[in-house]
Design a protein around this motif. Structure first.
Motif, PDB file in Angstrom:
ATOM      1  N   HIS A 129      24.806   6.341   4.935  1.00  0.00           N
ATOM      2  CA  HIS A 129      24.353   4.965   4.756  1.00  0.00           C
ATOM      3  C   HIS A 129      25.342   4.236   3.853  1.00  0.00           C
ATOM      4  O   HIS A 129      25.143   4.163   2.646  1.00  0.00           O
ATOM      5  CB  HIS A 129      22.952   4.941   4.132  1.00  0.00           C
ATOM      6  CG  HIS A 129      21.946   5.683   4.933  1.00  0.00           C
ATOM      7  ND1 HIS A 129      21.285   5.140   5.993  1.00  0.00           N
ATOM      8  CD2 HIS A 129      21.504   6.967   4.853  1.00  0.00           C
ATOM      9  CE1 HIS A 129      20.480   6.040   6.521  1.00  0.00           C
ATOM     10  NE2 HIS A 129      20.598   7.155   5.856  1.00  0.00           N
ATOM     11  N   PRO A 130      26.403   3.681   4.401  1.00  0.00           N
ATOM     12  CA  PRO A 130      27.377   2.993   3.542  1.00  0.00           C
ATOM     13  C   PRO A 130      26.784   1.716   2.946  1.00  0.00           C
ATOM     14  O   PRO A 130      25.834   1.152   3.489  1.00  0.00           O
ATOM     15  CB  PRO A 130      28.519   2.666   4.506  1.00  0.00           C
ATOM     16  CG  PRO A 130      27.885   2.639   5.850  1.00  0.00           C
ATOM     17  CD  PRO A 130      26.751   3.626   5.801  1.00  0.00           C
ATOM     18  N   GLY A 175       0.818  -1.199   0.000  1.00  0.00           N
ATOM     19  CA  GLY A 175       0.000   0.000   0.000  1.00  0.00           C
ATOM     20  C   GLY A 175       0.851   1.248   0.000  1.00  0.00           C
ATOM     21  O   GLY A 175       2.075   1.192  -0.057  1.00  0.00           O
ATOM     22  N   PRO A 176       0.217   2.394   0.067  1.00  0.00           N
ATOM     23  CA  PRO A 176       0.976   3.641   0.131  1.00  0.00           C
ATOM     24  C   PRO A 176       1.732   3.742   1.445  1.00  0.00           C
ATOM     25  O   PRO A 176       1.371   3.104   2.433  1.00  0.00           O
ATOM     26  CB  PRO A 176      -0.092   4.720   0.027  1.00  0.00           C
ATOM     27  CG  PRO A 176      -1.344   4.059   0.449  1.00  0.00           C
ATOM     28  CD  PRO A 176      -1.209   2.604   0.094  1.00  0.00           C
ATOM     29  N   LYS A 177       2.800   4.534   1.451  1.00  0.00           N
ATOM     30  CA  LYS A 177       3.566   4.713   2.673  1.00  0.00           C
ATOM     31  C   LYS A 177       2.695   5.435   3.701  1.00  0.00           C
ATOM     32  O   LYS A 177       1.901   6.297   3.349  1.00  0.00           O
ATOM     33  CB  LYS A 177       4.831   5.519   2.391  1.00  0.00           C
ATOM     34  CG  LYS A 177       5.776   4.786   1.477  1.00  0.00           C
ATOM     35  CD  LYS A 177       7.101   5.493   1.439  1.00  0.00           C
ATOM     36  CE  LYS A 177       8.041   4.874   0.447  1.00  0.00           C
ATOM     37  NZ  LYS A 177       8.252   3.480   0.588  1.00  0.00           N
ATOM     38  N   ARG A 220      13.342   5.740   2.344  1.00  0.00           N
ATOM     39  CA  ARG A 220      14.235   5.921   1.208  1.00  0.00           C
ATOM     40  C   ARG A 220      15.407   6.796   1.632  1.00  0.00           C
ATOM     41  O   ARG A 220      15.304   7.573   2.562  1.00  0.00           O
ATOM     42  CB  ARG A 220      13.508   6.505   0.004  1.00  0.00           C
ATOM     43  CG  ARG A 220      12.598   7.659   0.254  1.00  0.00           C
ATOM     44  CD  ARG A 220      11.981   8.164  -1.049  1.00  0.00           C
ATOM     45  NE  ARG A 220      10.704   7.623  -1.397  1.00  0.00           N
ATOM     46  CZ  ARG A 220       9.557   8.036  -0.878  1.00  0.00           C
ATOM     47  NH1 ARG A 220       9.527   8.979   0.009  1.00  0.00           N
ATOM     48  NH2 ARG A 220       8.432   7.500  -1.259  1.00  0.00           N
ATOM     49  N   VAL A 221      16.525   6.628   0.952  1.00  0.00           N
ATOM     50  CA  VAL A 221      17.728   7.398   1.248  1.00  0.00           C
ATOM     51  C   VAL A 221      17.851   8.481   0.186  1.00  0.00           C
ATOM     52  O   VAL A 221      17.980   8.195  -0.997  1.00  0.00           O
ATOM     53  CB  VAL A 221      18.971   6.481   1.239  1.00  0.00           C
ATOM     54  CG1 VAL A 221      20.220   7.292   1.497  1.00  0.00           C
ATOM     55  CG2 VAL A 221      18.837   5.393   2.272  1.00  0.00           C
ATOM     56  N   ASN A 222      17.785   9.723   0.608  1.00  0.00           N
ATOM     57  CA  ASN A 222      17.923  10.836  -0.315  1.00  0.00           C
ATOM     58  C   ASN A 222      19.407  11.065  -0.619  1.00  0.00           C
ATOM     59  O   ASN A 222      20.267  10.773   0.215  1.00  0.00           O
ATOM     60  CB  ASN A 222      17.313  12.100   0.289  1.00  0.00           C
ATOM     61  CG  ASN A 222      15.820  11.942   0.496  1.00  0.00           C
ATOM     62  OD1 ASN A 222      15.151  11.319  -0.306  1.00  0.00           O
ATOM     63  ND2 ASN A 222      15.310  12.490   1.578  1.00  0.00           N
TER      64      ASN A 222
END
Length: 46
Positions: free
Chosen positions: A34-35, A10-12, A25-27
């Motif tokens: 975030h290695p 579903g949607p977040k 998510r990683v921007n």
């Protein structure tokens, strides 16, 4: 006959203030924090 439906993601979920939650998510500006994962090395006979 019963109808079989696939499970869809579903949607977040939204934050309590109504804005979308973007923690999953990683921007690009946060990418250095975030290695990447280290390669996994197997032992012999493992």
């Amino acid at each position: 006959m019963e109808k079989i439906q696939a499970i869809k993601p579903g949607p977040k979920p939204n934050k309590p203030d109504g804005k979308p939650d973007e923690r999953r998510r990683v921007n690009p500006p946060n990418q250095p924090k975030h290695p990447d994962l280290k390669p996994h090395i197997h032992k012999p006979k493992d």
